[in-house]
Design an enzyme around this catalytic site. Structure first.
Site, short mmCIF file in Angstrom:
data_model
loop_
_atom_site.label_atom_id
_atom_site.label_comp_id
_atom_site.label_asym_id
_atom_site.label_seq_id
_atom_site.Cartn_x
_atom_site.Cartn_y
_atom_site.Cartn_z
N ASP A 257 1.01 -1.08 -0.07
CA ASP A 257 0.12 -0.03 -0.35
C ASP A 257 0.77 1.39 -0.22
OD1 ASP A 257 -2.19 1.48 -0.01
OD2 ASP A 257 -3.21 0.52 1.44
C1 NOJ Z 1 -4.07 3.85 -0.12
C2 NOJ Z 1 -5.18 2.84 0.05
O1 NOJ Z 1 -5.08 2.25 1.39
C3 NOJ Z 1 -5.14 1.78 -1.01
O2 NOJ Z 1 -6.70 1.13 -0.91
C4 NOJ Z 1 -5.04 2.52 -2.49
O3 NOJ Z 1 -5.05 1.66 -3.38
C5 NOJ Z 1 -3.83 3.19 -2.31
N1 NOJ Z 1 -3.68 4.40 -1.28
C6 NOJ Z 1 -3.62 4.06 -3.64
O4 NOJ Z 1 -4.28 4.95 -4.00
#
Ligand code: NOJ
Length: 720
Positions: A257
């Protein structure tokens, strides 16, 4: 694969790490880190993947840089958060989950994949499969609701929809299933907080949706931000390597993430980026999203002997193999060739969005006011969401435009052209400004019917949007109370990403509908229900609490040694409120009146390798066509481990014509009764079981019958 191995043999360490690096294009920022210009990095082979860039032109421009100007010409993975739609925005996760229809779940993912691919993307960060049982947690808005079986079915449907049958097709994109795992159970519902749950709960509740997605062929998975019992998921060797890759057989790419590898320092499990990079790589995380931890930390980790070159190569191989599966080496520009999409008024994607949105709406209360008849003349449409176009998109609008959605006012005006509709906001979404309330009350006084459009703003749910008390924000509750005090027939429309604390509204309003965030066609879909052009069929995918003190709340509770009994002080209940929820899982009204009767099993005794065949009749006693959702729950009254009072095992639709009956038949292999026993091995324990069938998890309306599982050859069978 030979091609991939040959490439790896030619790569420098920096180029290898480049393939493990994913950088944002700076279009959208979802974390604390902001990328600079990536052009030089792509040329030098130091950036192998990007996120947050969309549109065929932009996508092809960066792809061209990678393919034509980097030494090895390796194409980029281009990922984006296509969570509930790309250009066409569909209802948010828990709303769509409440349709209980796998074809619909798959069709919205397919449409989103087509639009994402036309935007030049080859990867989406979806589906989000986090089970959520605590409405304080804002990301409940993105997921499948509270139930594991539903999340399993959604997981497979979404993977099929995004990836199609051939990942290299121009309309297929990689599904990145997220967030592995247990992200939906943070302490006190607080975003990014620690999760501490038993291995049994992990295996029973949180892992199966991911297992289903892996079985459906999910090509990528994203580890969650949280730690599980002190071990951050980004570095969780046991869960990522042993369980996900080992037991569940996941062979695809793990994408961290946003900035999560660097955040291992904040978690307090790494002293510097080299340690953080080593922990993540050794756990099997292939791509570093936006932390620059691999690019800065892996060379040093290699020098210190914390990681080995074969370990780096293994991740590079997985990334390059995925690019090969996507057909990127053959033709990096195959996605995005068509002219870019517009979501125009009559496009087929709009028709799909409208149909899915009206299927998602849950009618919570109706004293007979709905559907609206045409002769009503003056309607006061009040509240901060009455004409709030961009809010309708919800928390992940991807490439959907703020100007695209149909507002409630627009939908209602076109559905009731002869009515006089006065629209007043009354209050804002969250500010304590009461100055416009009198004008709105005046409008209400002059109307025959009041429709109140209240709830959350789109950014009040989703990531980093935990709320300590999820009622109506700002002074909306006060406003609603003042309107209800007028005693007019009042319909309340609730837009939100989570169950809201609305007991008093349900008591006093004539009708209440959960309209979640419905996306591009929100206003038309809501109007379709209000005027009875569509008979409501949406059901709750999450239990709605009466009060905050009941959370976490979900139907699959264990029985307790002292089950709730209002006549007995020493039982599992509250002194101040009823222990039952405001609305149970599966709840939802329609304009018809269905009854469920005559539950029967083909046999009262089945061997462990047999199957249970259940039938039930659904009668449409009303005068309108409609659809009822039938849930088949199971109850294992005596087992080695206390089993939940109800476990959902199947659901099906019945659509008997008015005055008619239809029979719903469901088949359940006995192997589906397996659960993690005393030693956590999954097996069926023969004995007596109860089948409970009905239209929600409300125990009072379930029909029940028993059957016996006989041991046959052995005592237990294992469940793979
Ligand atoms: C953080 C989020 O937790 C995740 O779901 C997302 O895919 C990423 N950012 C990228 O934007």
């Amino acid at each position: 694969m030979r091609h991939v191995d040959e490439l790896i043999a030619r790569m420098t360490l920096d180029e290898k790490i480049g393939q493990l690096n994913m950088i944002t294009a700076n279009f959208v920022i979802t974390g604390p880190t902001i990328a600079g210009d990536s052009t030089e990095g792509i040329r030098a082979g130091l950036i192998g993947n990007m996120l947050n860039l969309w549109g065929a032109e932009a996508a092809h421009a960066v792809q061209k840089l990678a393919v034509e100007e980097s030494r090895l010409g390796i194409p980029l993975l281009l990922g984006f958060d296509t969570v509930h739609g790309q250009r066409t925005i569909f209802p948010i996760g828990p709303a769509e989950a409440g349709i209980f229809d796998e074809q619909i779940w798959e069709s919205t993912a397919r449409q989103a994949a087509i639009e994402a691919a036309e935007d030049g993307l080859n990867m989406v960060f979806a589906p989000m499969l986090d089970i959520a049982r605590d409405p304080r947690w804002g990301r409940l808005a993105e997921g499948p609701g509270e139930d594991t079986y539903v999340a399993q079915r959604i997981g497979s449907a979404k993977v099929r929809g995004f990836q199609g049958s051939d990942l290299s097709a121009a309309e297929s994109v990689v599904a990145t299933v997220k967030h592995f795992c247990a992200y939906g159970a943070p302490t006190a519902g607080r975003e990014y907080a620690s999760v501490d749950i038993s291995e049994r709960t992990l295996r029973e509740v949180y892992l199966p949706p991911f297992e289903a997605a892996v079985k459906a062929g999910a090509a990528a998975i994203m580890p969650a931000f949280n730690d599980v019992a002190g071990i951050p998921m980004t570095a969780h060797r046991y869960l990522l390597r042993n369980v996900l890759r080992g037991e569940l057989g996941f062979e695809g790419v793990l994408v961290s993430d946003y900035n999560a590898i660097a955040e291992l320092l904040n978690h307090g499990v790494a002293a510097d980026l080299a340690e953080a990079a080593a922990l993540a790589l050794k756990a099997g995380v292939d791509i570093d999203m936006m932390a620059n931890a691999y690019s800065k930390g892996l060379p040093e980790a290699l020098r210190r002997g914390l990681v080995s070159m074969p370990e780096i190569d293994a991740s590079v191989r997985r990334v390059l193999s995925l690019k090969e599966r996507l057909g990127l080496f053959d033709d990096p520009f195959r996605r995005g060739r068509k002219v870019s999409l517009t979501v125009s008024g009559d496009s087929p994607s709009r028709a799909l969005a409208r149909d899915v949105a009206r299927h998602s709406i849950v009618l919570l209360k109706n004293d007979g006011l709905l559907p609206l008849t045409m002769e009503r003349r003056r309607i006061a449409l009040l509240g901060p969401l009455a004409d709030a176009r961009s809010e309708m998109n919800g928390p992940w609008s991807a490439a959907g435009q703020a100007s695209d959605p149909v507002t409630i006012l627009e939908g209602l005006s076109s559905a009731l052209p002869d009515c006089d509709i006065i629209c007043e906001q009354g209050v804002s979404l969250s500010e304590e400004d009461r100055s416009a309330i009198p004008l709105a009350l005046e409008a209400a006084r002059s109307a025959d019917i009041v429709i109140l459009a209240v709830g959350e703003g789109a950014r009040m749910s989703g990531e980093a949007a935990s709320r300590s008390s999820p009622g109506l924000p700002g002074c909306q509750q006060e406003f609603v109370d003042a309107v209800l005090d007028l005693g007019k027939p009042t319909i309340v429309l609730l837009s939100a990403g989570r169950p809201l604390l609305i007991s008093s509204i349900v008591e006093r309003a004539s009708a209440v509908m959960a309209t979640w965030w419905l996306g591009t066609e929100a206003g038309n879909a809501i109007a379709d229900i209000l005027v009875g052009r569509f008979n409501p069929s949406g059901r709750l995918s999450v239990t709605w609490p009466r009060e905050l003190g009941q959370v976490p709340i979900f139907y699959a509770q264990r029985p307790s040694g002292r089950p709730a009994n209002t006549d007995d002080h020493y039982t599992s209940k509250y002194l101040d409120i009823d222990v039952t929820p405001l609305f149970p899982f599966g709840y939802g009204l329609s304009y018809g009146n269905f009854t469920v009767e005559n539950l029967r099993l083909e046999s009262g005794s089945v061997p462990v390798d047999g199957q249970i065949i259940m039938s039930v009749d659904v009668v449409n006693n009303g005068g309108v066509p409609g659809e009822e959702t039938i849930f088949l729950f199971l109850r294992d009254p005596v087992a080695s481990v206390a089993r939940p009072l109800l476990e959902l095992k199947r659901f099906a639709k019945a659509r008997p014509a008015p005055g008619e009956r239809s029979t719903v038949r469901m088949t359940l292999p006995v192997s589906d009764l397996a659960f993690p026993g005393l030693d956590l091995t999954c097996a069926v324990e023969p004995g007596e079981f109860e089948v409970c069938v009905g239209t929600s998890a409300d125990p009072k309306q379930l029909l029940r019958t028993r059957f016996r599982v006989t041991s046959g050859g052995g005592d237990q069978i294992s469940h793979s």
